[in-house]
Motif scaffolding. Structure first.
Motif, PDB file in Angstrom:
ATOM      1  N   ILE A 156       0.877  -1.177   0.000  1.00  0.00           N
ATOM      2  CA  ILE A 156       0.000   0.000   0.000  1.00  0.00           C
ATOM      3  C   ILE A 156       0.910   1.221   0.000  1.00  0.00           C
ATOM      4  N   HIS A 157       0.848   1.983  -1.089  1.00  0.00           N
ATOM      5  CA  HIS A 157       1.702   3.162  -1.229  1.00  0.00           C
ATOM      6  C   HIS A 157       0.907   4.433  -1.445  1.00  0.00           C
ATOM      7  N   GLY A 158      -0.395   4.310  -1.627  1.00  0.00           N
ATOM      8  CA  GLY A 158      -1.208   5.482  -1.914  1.00  0.00           C
ATOM      9  C   GLY A 158      -1.110   5.855  -3.382  1.00  0.00           C
ATOM     10  N   TYR A 159      -1.947   6.809  -3.754  1.00  0.00           N
ATOM     11  CA  TYR A 159      -1.984   7.191  -5.170  1.00  0.00           C
ATOM     12  C   TYR A 159      -1.785   8.680  -5.377  1.00  0.00           C
ATOM     13  N   GLY A 160      -1.348   9.367  -4.370  1.00  0.00           N
ATOM     14  CA  GLY A 160      -1.119  10.803  -4.496  1.00  0.00           C
ATOM     15  C   GLY A 160      -2.341  11.586  -4.085  1.00  0.00           C
ATOM     16  N   HIS A 162      16.592  -9.750 -10.712  1.00  0.00           N
ATOM     17  CA  HIS A 162      16.061 -11.055 -10.289  1.00  0.00           C
ATOM     18  C   HIS A 162      15.891 -11.166  -8.774  1.00  0.00           C
ATOM     19  N   LYS A 163      15.613 -10.040  -8.127  1.00  0.00           N
ATOM     20  CA  LYS A 163      15.367 -10.044  -6.680  1.00  0.00           C
ATOM     21  C   LYS A 163      13.882 -10.228  -6.375  1.00  0.00           C
ATOM     22  N   ILE A 164      13.037  -9.975  -7.365  1.00  0.00           N
ATOM     23  CA  ILE A 164      11.613 -10.300  -7.295  1.00  0.00           C
ATOM     24  C   ILE A 164      11.253 -10.979  -8.608  1.00  0.00           C
ATOM     25  N   PHE A 165      10.142 -11.696  -8.604  1.00  0.00           N
ATOM     26  CA  PHE A 165       9.715 -12.356  -9.827  1.00  0.00           C
ATOM     27  C   PHE A 165       9.022 -11.359 -10.764  1.00  0.00           C
ATOM     28  N   ASP A 166       8.089 -10.570 -10.204  1.00  0.00           N
ATOM     29  CA  ASP A 166       7.344  -9.610 -11.014  1.00  0.00           C
ATOM     30  C   ASP A 166       6.558  -8.701 -10.093  1.00  0.00           C
ATOM     31  N   PHE A 167       5.914  -7.690 -10.679  1.00  0.00           N
ATOM     32  CA  PHE A 167       4.991  -6.847  -9.928  1.00  0.00           C
ATOM     33  C   PHE A 167       3.888  -6.374 -10.856  1.00  0.00           C
ATOM     34  N   ILE A 168       2.739  -6.083 -10.244  1.00  0.00           N
ATOM     35  CA  ILE A 168       1.586  -5.603 -11.004  1.00  0.00           C
ATOM     36  C   ILE A 168       0.999  -4.402 -10.267  1.00  0.00           C
ATOM     37  N   PRO A 169       0.991  -3.228 -10.895  1.00  0.00           N
ATOM     38  CA  PRO A 169       0.336  -2.075 -10.280  1.00  0.00           C
ATOM     39  C   PRO A 169      -1.155  -2.368 -10.070  1.00  0.00           C
ATOM     40  N   GLY A 170      -1.701  -1.824  -9.019  1.00  0.00           N
ATOM     41  CA  GLY A 170      -3.097  -2.078  -8.678  1.00  0.00           C
ATOM     42  C   GLY A 170      -4.081  -1.729  -9.771  1.00  0.00           C
ATOM     43  N   GLU A 171      -3.792  -0.706 -10.558  1.00  0.00           N
ATOM     44  CA  GLU A 171      -4.707  -0.326 -11.633  1.00  0.00           C
ATOM     45  C   GLU A 171      -4.737  -1.354 -12.757  1.00  0.00           C
ATOM     46  N   ARG A 172      -3.769  -2.268 -12.768  1.00  0.00           N
ATOM     47  CA  ARG A 172      -3.760  -3.351 -13.758  1.00  0.00           C
ATOM     48  C   ARG A 172      -4.224  -4.681 -13.158  1.00  0.00           C
ATOM     49  N   PHE A 173      -4.591  -4.664 -11.887  1.00  0.00           N
ATOM     50  CA  PHE A 173      -4.996  -5.863 -11.174  1.00  0.00           C
ATOM     51  C   PHE A 173      -6.503  -6.063 -11.361  1.00  0.00           C
ATOM     52  N   GLY A 174      -6.888  -6.403 -12.575  1.00  0.00           N
ATOM     53  CA  GLY A 174      -8.290  -6.603 -12.882  1.00  0.00           C
ATOM     54  C   GLY A 174      -8.486  -7.714 -13.878  1.00  0.00           C
ATOM     55  N   GLU A 175      -9.672  -8.252 -13.873  1.00  0.00           N
ATOM     56  CA  GLU A 175      -9.917  -9.438 -14.685  1.00  0.00           C
ATOM     57  C   GLU A 175      -9.851  -9.189 -16.183  1.00  0.00           C
ATOM     58  N   ALA A 176     -10.005  -7.972 -16.623  1.00  0.00           N
ATOM     59  CA  ALA A 176      -9.965  -7.689 -18.058  1.00  0.00           C
ATOM     60  C   ALA A 176      -8.541  -7.486 -18.563  1.00  0.00           C
ATOM     61  N   GLN A 177      -7.583  -7.471 -17.679  1.00  0.00           N
ATOM     62  CA  GLN A 177      -6.203  -7.202 -18.057  1.00  0.00           C
ATOM     63  C   GLN A 177      -5.445  -8.489 -18.361  1.00  0.00           C
ATOM     64  N   LYS A 178      -4.400  -8.376 -19.149  1.00  0.00           N
ATOM     65  CA  LYS A 178      -3.560  -9.510 -19.520  1.00  0.00           C
ATOM     66  C   LYS A 178      -2.965 -10.208 -18.284  1.00  0.00           C
ATOM     67  N   TYR A 208      -9.360  -1.923  -9.404  1.00  0.00           N
ATOM     68  CA  TYR A 208      -8.333  -1.168 -10.131  1.00  0.00           C
ATOM     69  C   TYR A 208      -7.733  -0.096  -9.216  1.00  0.00           C
ATOM     70  N   ASN A 209      -7.327  -0.511  -8.029  1.00  0.00           N
ATOM     71  CA  ASN A 209      -6.842   0.373  -6.981  1.00  0.00           C
ATOM     72  C   ASN A 209      -5.428   0.849  -7.297  1.00  0.00           C
ATOM     73  N   SER A 210      -5.290   2.095  -7.684  1.00  0.00           N
ATOM     74  CA  SER A 210      -3.974   2.615  -8.054  1.00  0.00           C
ATOM     75  C   SER A 210      -3.110   2.954  -6.838  1.00  0.00           C
ATOM     76  N   GLY A 211      -3.624   2.729  -5.645  1.00  0.00           N
ATOM     77  CA  GLY A 211      -2.863   2.985  -4.428  1.00  0.00           C
ATOM     78  C   GLY A 211      -2.120   1.771  -3.900  1.00  0.00           C
ATOM     79  N   ILE A 212      -2.170   0.660  -4.663  1.00  0.00           N
ATOM     80  CA  ILE A 212      -1.466  -0.563  -4.259  1.00  0.00           C
ATOM     81  C   ILE A 212      -0.634  -1.096  -5.413  1.00  0.00           C
ATOM     82  N   THR A 213       0.283  -1.969  -5.075  1.00  0.00           N
ATOM     83  CA  THR A 213       1.039  -2.730  -6.070  1.00  0.00           C
ATOM     84  C   THR A 213       1.256  -4.125  -5.504  1.00  0.00           C
ATOM     85  N   LEU A 214       1.065  -5.136  -6.339  1.00  0.00           N
ATOM     86  CA  LEU A 214       1.337  -6.515  -5.949  1.00  0.00           C
ATOM     87  C   LEU A 214       2.758  -6.862  -6.362  1.00  0.00           C
TER      88      LEU A 214
END
Length: 116
Positions: A40-44, A67-83, A104-110
């Motif tokens: 949780i980082h907020g969205y400004g 290679h310290k993490i596998f991947d990340f997904i911004p919250g606004e891309r964390f939705g079922e319609a996204q790739k 599509y919470n832009s205040g988080i990142t996975l």
């Protein structure tokens, strides 16, 4: 699979301190069963992306390249319609129940710590 949530904006730290706290948390979960961190980082203050969010994504990009993490997904891309959803559903089915999936919470990142 274990999902943990960290709030790096708690207490309104300077952006560099917030990002350092995120990296400390990532390092701390490396040898645990945690596979996903919800940061949780907020969205400004105006909803367009604050300094912490920008620096988080820049740092995560570098951590992924190193290679310290596998991947990340911004919250606004964390939705079922996204790739990214196929990746989530296939590798982390527990995230299907996450309350932020369709928001599509832009205040988080996975942050994905381990490849499943």
């Amino acid at each position: 699979m274990k999902i943990e949530t960290i709030n790096i904006k708690d207490g309104f730290p300077p952006s560099d301190v917030a990002v350092a706290n995120m990296e400390i948390a990532i390092d701390g979960y490396k040898h645990t069963e945690t596979c996903v961190l919800k940061v949780i980082h907020g969205y400004g203050s105006h909803g367009v992306g604050g300094e912490i969010k920008k620096l988080v994504h820049e740092r995560l990009t570098l951590l992924k390249k190193a290679h310290k993490i596998f991947d990340f997904i911004p919250g606004e891309r964390f939705g079922e319609a996204q790739k990214s959803s196929y990746f989530i559903i296939t590798n982390f089915p527990e995230l299907i129940l996450d309350s932020d999936l369709r928001n599509y919470n832009s205040g988080i990142t996975l942050v994905f710590l381990k490849e499943s």
